[in-house]
Scaffold this active site. Structure first.
Site, short mmCIF file in Angstrom:
data_model
loop_
_atom_site.label_atom_id
_atom_site.label_comp_id
_atom_site.label_asym_id
_atom_site.label_seq_id
_atom_site.Cartn_x
_atom_site.Cartn_y
_atom_site.Cartn_z
N GLY A 1 0.54 -1.04 0.30
CA GLY A 1 0.44 0.01 0.03
C GLY A 1 0.58 1.26 0.19
O GLY A 1 0.19 2.50 0.40
N GLU B 1 -4.61 -8.26 -12.56
CA GLU B 1 -5.19 -6.30 -11.65
C GLU B 1 -6.87 -5.73 -12.22
O GLU B 1 -7.87 -6.44 -11.47
CB GLU B 1 -3.77 -5.73 -11.98
N ASP C 1 3.20 -0.56 -14.02
CA ASP C 1 4.06 -1.83 -12.82
C ASP C 1 4.44 -2.97 -13.47
O ASP C 1 5.38 -3.11 -12.93
CB ASP C 1 3.33 -2.09 -11.53
N LEU D 1 4.67 1.51 -4.18
CA LEU D 1 6.01 0.87 -4.95
C LEU D 1 5.54 -0.62 -5.53
O LEU D 1 6.55 -1.78 -5.78
CB LEU D 1 6.68 0.36 -4.02
N SER D 2 4.67 -0.69 -5.99
CA SER D 2 3.52 -1.77 -6.55
C SER D 2 4.34 -3.37 -6.15
O SER D 2 4.51 -4.20 -6.80
CB SER D 2 4.61 -2.28 -7.83
N SER D 3 3.75 -4.01 -4.52
CA SER D 3 3.91 -4.85 -3.97
C SER D 3 2.86 -5.83 -4.86
O SER D 3 2.71 -7.28 -5.08
CB SER D 3 3.33 -5.13 -2.55
N SER D 4 1.83 -5.50 -5.09
CA SER D 4 1.21 -6.36 -6.29
C SER D 4 1.39 -6.50 -7.66
O SER D 4 1.57 -7.91 -7.29
CB SER D 4 -0.62 -6.42 -5.62
C1 GLA Z 1 -0.31 2.83 -10.51
C2 GLA Z 1 -0.43 2.26 -11.69
C3 GLA Z 1 -0.16 2.31 -12.96
C4 GLA Z 1 -0.40 3.69 -13.31
C5 GLA Z 1 0.38 5.12 -11.69
C6 GLA Z 1 -0.19 5.83 -12.02
O1 GLA Z 1 0.27 2.97 -9.70
O2 GLA Z 1 -0.48 1.07 -11.15
O3 GLA Z 1 -0.73 1.73 -13.76
O4 GLA Z 1 -1.28 4.05 -14.30
O5 GLA Z 1 -0.71 4.60 -10.57
O6 GLA Z 1 1.25 6.34 -12.79
#
Ligand code: GLA
Length: 386
Positions: free
Chosen positions: A121, A159, A171, A124-127
């Site tokens: 959350g 997703e 991401d 940083l794209s943990s998912s």
């Molecule tokens: C999230 C989304 C991405 C992108 C960013 C904003 O991380 O998963 O695809 O849209 O927001 O830049």
């Protein structure tokens, strides 16, 4: 982390794993909210990520376990009816489901254990890390001929259509395609990409986590997407552009006053941000970190004022960082509404910066932010097969 996962796998599933994979988190250096508008982004994979260990089963069950959420226990998913559980397990389940929807044959289930050090959350794209780790596991386990960029598309599909978050491709692409010491310049429309070296000998990437949870992130994210679609409808009628990022800065300036004031601001962010990404990529190629930093600072200002996805804590962190000698640039990163800032800091100043930002933030918000030093790292990969 690997050793801990291997041990835990034995304990949880009473057998040894067959394969161990890693997928990183990502930090976006510049190009925010451009990926669903057909624009450019410039993220890099980070050294933090998710490790997973897996082993095939001889029935049709997937049994999923997170070492970060032990109290949730094992989640069972049947290949014959994959249902949402509204928990962390929806990320891997979504990927398994997407493999089937894309026509890949999975002839049995597997036990999979996950353990990550990407804060959840925090933007940083943990998912995406969890999705891509799962995709790598399935690719290897079932010997499927899937190129890395398709892993990203599978993750995004999972997703969008299973988890129900309408994200762009950035991401998952950064997580699947990242490369040690490089940022990825991605054209989100064509998926063409280039690697650009980050001079890690002179700069550190410091991530500062405000610890503000991205509460309304999903609904606000979708609201921004709709606003962009409206702005695009008008601007494309005038210019024939095929996406919002296809509208040039000059075209935007010519037609902007015909937009509703709020849509004008949203479109201004997207169109100028896209332009900044290309300038930033050029600056990075020429090793001009000063200029790169200035573009990061401008990006933050635009996300705050025009796109309105920042918050008081992120603004404070970016402002304070931008004042610190040795910081080239600082901005919020990811979708916004909380989460982290990304800071490019000269190497010899980065420890002093970490101390400074902790103290400043604590004085203002009575919370100590989490500070992570990271490096541009490799994308998802198999660590070893047992
Ligand atoms: C999230 C989304 C991405 C992108 C960013 C904003 O991380 O998963 O695809 O849209 O927001 O830049």
């Amino acid at each position: 982390m690997k050793e801990k996962c291997i041990e835990a796998f034995k304990r949880v599933f009473n057998k040894s794993g067959d394969i161990c994979c890693f997928a990183p988190g990502r930090v976006n250096l510049i190009g925010e909210h451009t990926d669903y508008n057909g624009g450019y982004v410039l993220p890099c994979a980070v050294t933090q990520g998710v490790v997973c260990v897996a082993s095939k089963r001889n029935d049709r069950l997937f049994r999923l376990y997170s070492l970060n959420l032990e109290r949730r226990g094992i989640t069972e998913i049947s290949l014959d009816s994959i249902k949402k559980t509204r928990s962390w397990a929806d990320y891997p389940a979504g990927v398994i489901n997407t493999f089937l929807r894309f026509g890949y044959k999975l002839d049995c289930g597997a036990d999979i254990l996950y353990y990550g050090n990407v804060p959840r959350g925090a933007g940083l794209s943990s998912s995406a890390a969890m999705e891509t780790a799962t995709a790598v596991i399935l690719r290897v386990m079932f010997s499927l001929p899937i190129p890395d960029n398709l892993l990203a598309i599978i993750g995004q599909f999972a997703e969008n259509h299973f988890v129900g978050v309408n994200c762009g491709i950035m991401d998952q692409f950064a997580v699947a395609m990242g490369k040690k010491d490089y940022a990825v310049l991605l054209n989100s429309k064509t998926l063409e990409y280039k690697y650009i070296n980050i001079p890690t000998d002179k700069t550190d990437i410091i991530i500062v986590n405000s610890l503000v949870r991205r509460g309304l992130a999903n609904s606000k994210y979708n609201e921004r997407r709709r606003e962009c679609e409206k702005a695009f409808a008008m601007l494309s009628a005038k210019t024939g552009a095929s996406s919002l990022c296809d509208v040039t800065v000059e075209q935007f300036e010519r037609y902007k006053d015909e937009l509703h004031p709020k849509l004008l601001c949203r479109a201004r962010h997207v169109i100028y941000e896209n332009d900044r990404v290309l300038k930033a990529a050029q600056a990075l190629k020429s090793n001009d970190i000063e200029n790169f930093g200035i573009l990061m600072n401008e990006s933050h200002k635009s996300l705050k004022n025009d796109y309105e996805v920042s918050c008081a804590q992120l603004d404070f962190l970016a402002d304070a960082a931008q004042k610190f000698p040795g910081v080239f640039g600082s901005r919020m990163t990811g979708a916004g509404f909380g989460g982290c800032t990304v800071n490019l800091v000269s190497k010899e100043k980065s420890d002093a910066f970490a101390d400074y930002i902790k103290k400043e933030y604590f004085a203002a918000f009575k919370t100590e932010p989490h500070v992570y030093k990271t490096l541009p790292g490799d994308g998802a990969k198999v660590l070893f097969k047992f």
